[in-house]
Design an enzyme around this catalytic site. Sequence first.
Site, PDB file in Angstrom:
ATOM      1  N   ASP A  32       0.832  -1.200   0.000  1.00 14.89           N
ATOM      2  CA  ASP A  32       0.000   0.000   0.000  1.00 14.89           C
ATOM      3  C   ASP A  32       0.876   1.264   0.000  1.00 14.89           C
ATOM      4  OD1 ASP A  32      -2.001   1.873   0.410  1.00 14.89           O
ATOM      5  OD2 ASP A  32      -3.069   0.628   1.851  1.00 14.89           O
ATOM      6  N   ASP A  33       0.669   2.139  -0.970  1.00  9.79           N
ATOM      7  CA  ASP A  33       1.431   3.397  -1.051  1.00  9.79           C
ATOM      8  C   ASP A  33       2.941   3.140  -1.051  1.00  9.79           C
ATOM      9  OD1 ASP A  33      -1.060   4.542  -0.940  1.00  9.79           O
ATOM     10  OD2 ASP A  33      -0.695   5.714   0.863  1.00  9.79           O
ATOM     11  N   CYS A  72      -5.847   4.362  -3.645  1.00 12.14           N
ATOM     12  CA  CYS A  72      -6.193   2.979  -3.251  1.00 12.14           C
ATOM     13  C   CYS A  72      -7.366   2.300  -3.953  1.00 12.14           C
ATOM     14  CB  CYS A  72      -6.524   2.921  -1.762  1.00 12.14           C
ATOM     15  SG  CYS A  72      -5.127   3.205  -0.686  1.00 12.14           S
ATOM     16  N   LYS A 126      -6.231  -5.627   3.783  1.00 12.99           N
ATOM     17  CA  LYS A 126      -7.067  -4.437   3.587  1.00 12.99           C
ATOM     18  C   LYS A 126      -7.873  -4.550   2.290  1.00 12.99           C
ATOM     19  CE  LYS A 126      -6.319   0.298   2.079  1.00 12.99           C
ATOM     20  NZ  LYS A 126      -5.395   1.440   2.026  1.00 12.99           N
ATOM     21  N   HIS A 128     -10.920  -2.383   1.075  1.00  6.74           N
ATOM     22  CA  HIS A 128     -11.120  -1.033   0.520  1.00  6.74           C
ATOM     23  C   HIS A 128     -11.893  -0.991  -0.795  1.00  6.74           C
ATOM     24  CE1 HIS A 128      -9.421   3.300   0.979  1.00  6.74           C
ATOM     25  NE2 HIS A 128     -10.726   3.189   1.160  1.00  6.74           N
ATOM     26  N   SER A 153      -8.660   1.764   4.878  1.00 10.37           N
ATOM     27  CA  SER A 153      -7.335   2.179   5.373  1.00 10.37           C
ATOM     28  C   SER A 153      -7.336   2.377   6.884  1.00 10.37           C
ATOM     29  CB  SER A 153      -6.908   3.494   4.714  1.00 10.37           C
ATOM     30  OG  SER A 153      -6.820   3.325   3.321  1.00 10.37           O
ATOM     31  N   HIS A 232       1.107   2.059   4.182  1.00 18.96           N
ATOM     32  CA  HIS A 232       0.260   3.257   4.228  1.00 18.96           C
ATOM     33  C   HIS A 232       0.497   4.000   5.540  1.00 18.96           C
ATOM     34  CE1 HIS A 232      -3.453   5.646   4.239  1.00 18.96           C
ATOM     35  NE2 HIS A 232      -3.686   5.268   2.994  1.00 18.96           N
ATOM     36  N   ASP A 284      -0.297  -0.731  -4.721  1.00 18.34           N
ATOM     37  CA  ASP A 284      -1.520  -0.114  -5.260  1.00 18.34           C
ATOM     38  C   ASP A 284      -1.321   1.268  -5.862  1.00 18.34           C
ATOM     39  OD1 ASP A 284      -1.220   1.292  -2.855  1.00 18.34           O
ATOM     40  OD2 ASP A 284      -3.370   1.396  -2.504  1.00 18.34           O
ATOM     41  N   LYS A 305       2.066   9.640  -5.061  1.00 14.58           N
ATOM     42  CA  LYS A 305       0.634   9.360  -4.903  1.00 14.58           C
ATOM     43  C   LYS A 305      -0.224  10.562  -5.307  1.00 14.58           C
ATOM     44  CE  LYS A 305      -2.742   7.646  -1.551  1.00 14.58           C
ATOM     45  NZ  LYS A 305      -2.998   7.078  -0.217  1.00 14.58           N
TER      46      LYS A 305
END
Length: 503
Positions: A32-33, A72, A126, A128, A153, A232, A284, A305
């Site tokens: 994530d991120d 995301c 996660k 989402h 998140s 994240h 992601d 991002k």
Amino acid sequence: MMDLMRIIALCALIAAHCVGASPPNFVLLFADDLGYGDLGCFGHPCSLTPNLDRLAANGLRFTDFYVTSPVCSPSRAALLTGRYQTRSGIYPGVLYPGSRGGLPLNETTIAEVLKTQGYSTAIVGKWHLGVGLNGTYLPTRHGFDSYLGIPYSHDQGPCQNLSCFPPDVKCFGLCDQGVVTVPLLFNEIIKQQPADFLQLEKAYGEFASQFISDSVKDNRPFFLYYPSHHTHYPQYAGADYAGKSPRGPFGDALMEFDGTVGKILQTLEETGVINNTLIFFTGDSGPELMRKSRGGNAGLMKCGKGTTYEGGMREPAIAHWPGFIKPGVTRALASSLDILPTFAKLAGAPLPEVQLDGVEMTDILFNLGPSKRQTMFYYPTDPSVKYGVFAVRWENFKAHYYTRGAAHSESTPDNSCSLLAFLKYHDPPLLFNLETDPSENYNLDGDQWDAVRKQIQAVKQQFEASMVFGESQISKGIDSLLEPCCIPNCRPKPECCRCNSAL
Ligand SMILES: *[C@@H]1O[C@H](CO)[C@@H](O)[C@H](O)[C@H]1NC(C)=O
Ligand SMILES: *[C@@H]1O[C@H](CO)[C@@H](O)[C@H](O)[C@H]1NC(C)=O
Ligand SMILES: *[C@@H]1O[C@H](CO)[C@@H](O)[C@H](O)[C@H]1NC(C)=O
Ligand SMILES: *[C@@H]1O[C@H](CO)[C@@H](O)[C@H](O)[C@H]1NC(C)=O
């Protein structure tokens, strides 16, 4: 040697017709991120990612791998459906705890594709892609047999009590207030609220290992999807990893994710299925540069991002399947969109009867030929028919029709990443050669590039003519009554939604 590998690979491609061959298992690891420059094997000098590095060393590392959105939820929708998020309606931005919408139930996910071939399916991590009324949009309604994880998140709820390193220090920054604390779900039941974040990855590792062992015992092929909340914001790690990385909390979070990857690898080895399992890893969206040295790193890619520059949407990726995928590096163009058709092909599963945007990438994986993908389209966080795609990659060229900075990419020395870099239309489009200039620094504005610009314009027009925007799920808005609460009718909300059960 290579000939033999090719024969085996080709045999796998037609698994259903190959005497004695059993369909492969799939493990999809999703960070994530995470930025292009964040992993040890992608050049970060002090990230400690031994397990991902091992996957890269024994597998195929992608240099030109793209997700479809710099945030995301849309990126996850595209990953699981093989379709741009504009089709499924997962735009603009991301889903919230009380969102009315979610991934529409008539979309077909990778899990549903594989279930037609008897796969057992699980997600740990996660989600989402929506919760909705009575769990309408949970993974269990989208083809996953079982689920352990958080529905969105971990900063989408009050997280001021989340401790970072040292363990008694509060994490840096703030999370969303005035909503329920983030729950931990088991299938459709809230198991804990708030989720015990310091124990979460440990629980994920155990759940994943159990799922793999059970599937092997039942003699069933399996699909495990592990989208971690790491790396994240707010970055932190449980006791085993807190303070262990030279990179601080981000490095700790990444190490903890890598540790769970290691646990999954170990289980695949111990259960004897590692050689019959395709592991695919990516992330992601690009890093949240606004967190400065506490956020991720896009390496030599521009911005991060929230933007349609390379740093927002080009991700590290690795494919690993001992004996089938030859270790190395590929510069072939590929995307998260391509995972569904690839898994379907290897499992001998029919493709969903919808307009797919993914193309299968077995040619890349098994070194059989060039990529079937020549283009990639970059949608902003808020796609619209009016503006269309912001940028197009065609072969090694990228044209920007619109550029815009983002809050998520604030605070870098490059002013074009900043929130103050407002929407700008470019006519002619900015043009970059990503092979000679991956950092998008030098606009090719001479007449000699007219043919390339024309070609890209044609590709863009053709794509946009094929794009039917689905009804926006996120614009359906928020109803606080839909926020997941372990005591459904308690008062006063959201404070009363607390259930302190152990994991
Ligand atoms: C799902 O249903 C919606 C609403 O009826 C429709 O617009 C959309 O095209 C459908 N999507 C698919 C993939 O069938
Ligand atoms: C949602 O679940 C509750 C409790 O199980 C039930 O009373 C209610 O009827 C459900 N609502 C819908 C629309 O299914
Ligand atoms: C944080 O911890 C304090 C003290 O333990 C507690 O009173 C408060 O409810 C907690 N807040 C949240 C959001 O969990
Ligand atoms: C996987 O294949 C390698 C190389 O052929 C072999 O050394 C290893 O023992 C195999 N592992 C399992 C669990 O079958």
